[in-house]
Design a protein around this motif. Sequence first.
Motif, PDB file in Angstrom:
ATOM      1  N   MET A 213      16.029 -94.578 -16.899  1.00 42.89           N
ATOM      2  CA  MET A 213      16.565 -94.699 -15.576  1.00 42.89           C
ATOM      3  C   MET A 213      16.372 -93.353 -14.881  1.00 42.89           C
ATOM      4  O   MET A 213      16.616 -92.303 -15.464  1.00 42.89           O
ATOM      5  CB  MET A 213      18.048 -95.069 -15.677  1.00 42.89           C
ATOM      6  N   ILE A 214      15.967 -93.401 -13.655  1.00 37.72           N
ATOM      7  CA  ILE A 214      15.759 -92.192 -12.859  1.00 37.72           C
ATOM      8  C   ILE A 214      16.927 -92.063 -11.897  1.00 37.72           C
ATOM      9  O   ILE A 214      17.282 -93.016 -11.198  1.00 37.72           O
ATOM     10  CB  ILE A 214      14.437 -92.265 -12.088  1.00 37.72           C
ATOM     11  N   ILE A 215      17.530 -90.882 -11.879  1.00 38.07           N
ATOM     12  CA  ILE A 215      18.663 -90.619 -11.009  1.00 38.07           C
ATOM     13  C   ILE A 215      18.334 -89.403 -10.156  1.00 38.07           C
ATOM     14  O   ILE A 215      17.823 -88.405 -10.655  1.00 38.07           O
ATOM     15  CB  ILE A 215      19.945 -90.354 -11.832  1.00 38.07           C
ATOM     16  N   VAL A 216      18.646 -89.490  -8.875  1.00 35.04           N
ATOM     17  CA  VAL A 216      18.477 -88.353  -7.975  1.00 35.04           C
ATOM     18  C   VAL A 216      19.856 -87.757  -7.750  1.00 35.04           C
ATOM     19  O   VAL A 216      20.809 -88.470  -7.423  1.00 35.04           O
ATOM     20  CB  VAL A 216      17.844 -88.778  -6.631  1.00 35.04           C
ATOM     21  N   VAL A 217      19.965 -86.453  -7.965  1.00 41.38           N
ATOM     22  CA  VAL A 217      21.240 -85.767  -7.775  1.00 41.38           C
ATOM     23  C   VAL A 217      21.082 -84.684  -6.728  1.00 41.38           C
ATOM     24  O   VAL A 217      20.012 -84.117  -6.551  1.00 41.38           O
ATOM     25  CB  VAL A 217      21.778 -85.168  -9.096  1.00 41.38           C
ATOM     26  N   ARG A 218      22.154 -84.404  -6.029  1.00 41.08           N
ATOM     27  CA  ARG A 218      22.196 -83.308  -5.061  1.00 41.08           C
ATOM     28  C   ARG A 218      23.231 -82.324  -5.558  1.00 41.08           C
ATOM     29  O   ARG A 218      24.343 -82.703  -5.907  1.00 41.08           O
ATOM     30  CB  ARG A 218      22.585 -83.828  -3.683  1.00 41.08           C
ATOM     31  N   HIS A 219      22.856 -81.043  -5.589  1.00 42.39           N
ATOM     32  CA  HIS A 219      23.793 -80.028  -6.056  1.00 42.39           C
ATOM     33  C   HIS A 219      23.499 -78.689  -5.407  1.00 42.39           C
ATOM     34  O   HIS A 219      22.451 -78.480  -4.816  1.00 42.39           O
ATOM     35  CB  HIS A 219      23.764 -79.921  -7.585  1.00 42.39           C
ATOM     36  N   GLY A 220      24.454 -77.795  -5.548  1.00 52.77           N
ATOM     37  CA  GLY A 220      24.337 -76.452  -4.992  1.00 52.77           C
ATOM     38  C   GLY A 220      25.318 -76.248  -3.856  1.00 52.77           C
ATOM     39  O   GLY A 220      26.092 -77.124  -3.511  1.00 52.77           O
ATOM     40  N   SER A 221      25.259 -75.082  -3.259  1.00 52.15           N
ATOM     41  CA  SER A 221      26.128 -74.773  -2.122  1.00 52.15           C
ATOM     42  C   SER A 221      25.441 -75.247  -0.842  1.00 52.15           C
ATOM     43  O   SER A 221      24.292 -75.695  -0.863  1.00 52.15           O
ATOM     44  CB  SER A 221      26.392 -73.272  -2.063  1.00 52.15           C
ATOM     45  N   LEU A 222      26.111 -75.124   0.275  1.00 57.61           N
ATOM     46  CA  LEU A 222      25.510 -75.539   1.543  1.00 57.61           C
ATOM     47  C   LEU A 222      24.193 -74.827   1.799  1.00 57.61           C
ATOM     48  O   LEU A 222      23.247 -75.409   2.304  1.00 57.61           O
ATOM     49  CB  LEU A 222      26.476 -75.280   2.695  1.00 57.61           C
TER      50      LEU A 222
END
Length: 117
Positions: free
Chosen positions: A1-10
């Motif tokens: 399964m492929i998952i796209v994640v968003r992370h980090g500061s602004l």
Amino acid sequence: MIIVVRHGSLRTMREEIIHLHPAAPAKPPAGQPCNGCGVCCALSTCPVARLRFLQINGPCPALTWEPLVHRYRCGLLSEPARHLRGLPARAVPLARRLIHRWIAAGRGCDCDVDILG
């Protein structure tokens, strides 16, 4: 399964693709008990794995899929002798206790990424 994640500061927000087993559980909210989803370890390595494998970005080489329970486990914790070559058998219990403490096992999810899909 492929998952796209968003992370980090602004300022440093970025999206990454991680690959997980299709039967892996959904990531719990940060602070909730760990369910073995594998997102955190697929994204980056913990301090113990950074020392052992000399890498910061994931996936962690010790991330292990457990098919009987449909969850990921830390291979450094579950099989320290496999990942820490030369570890004497009598040192395995101590290694497990230390790794358990160093990765904060049982403390809850500390991964605050946004799952996009």
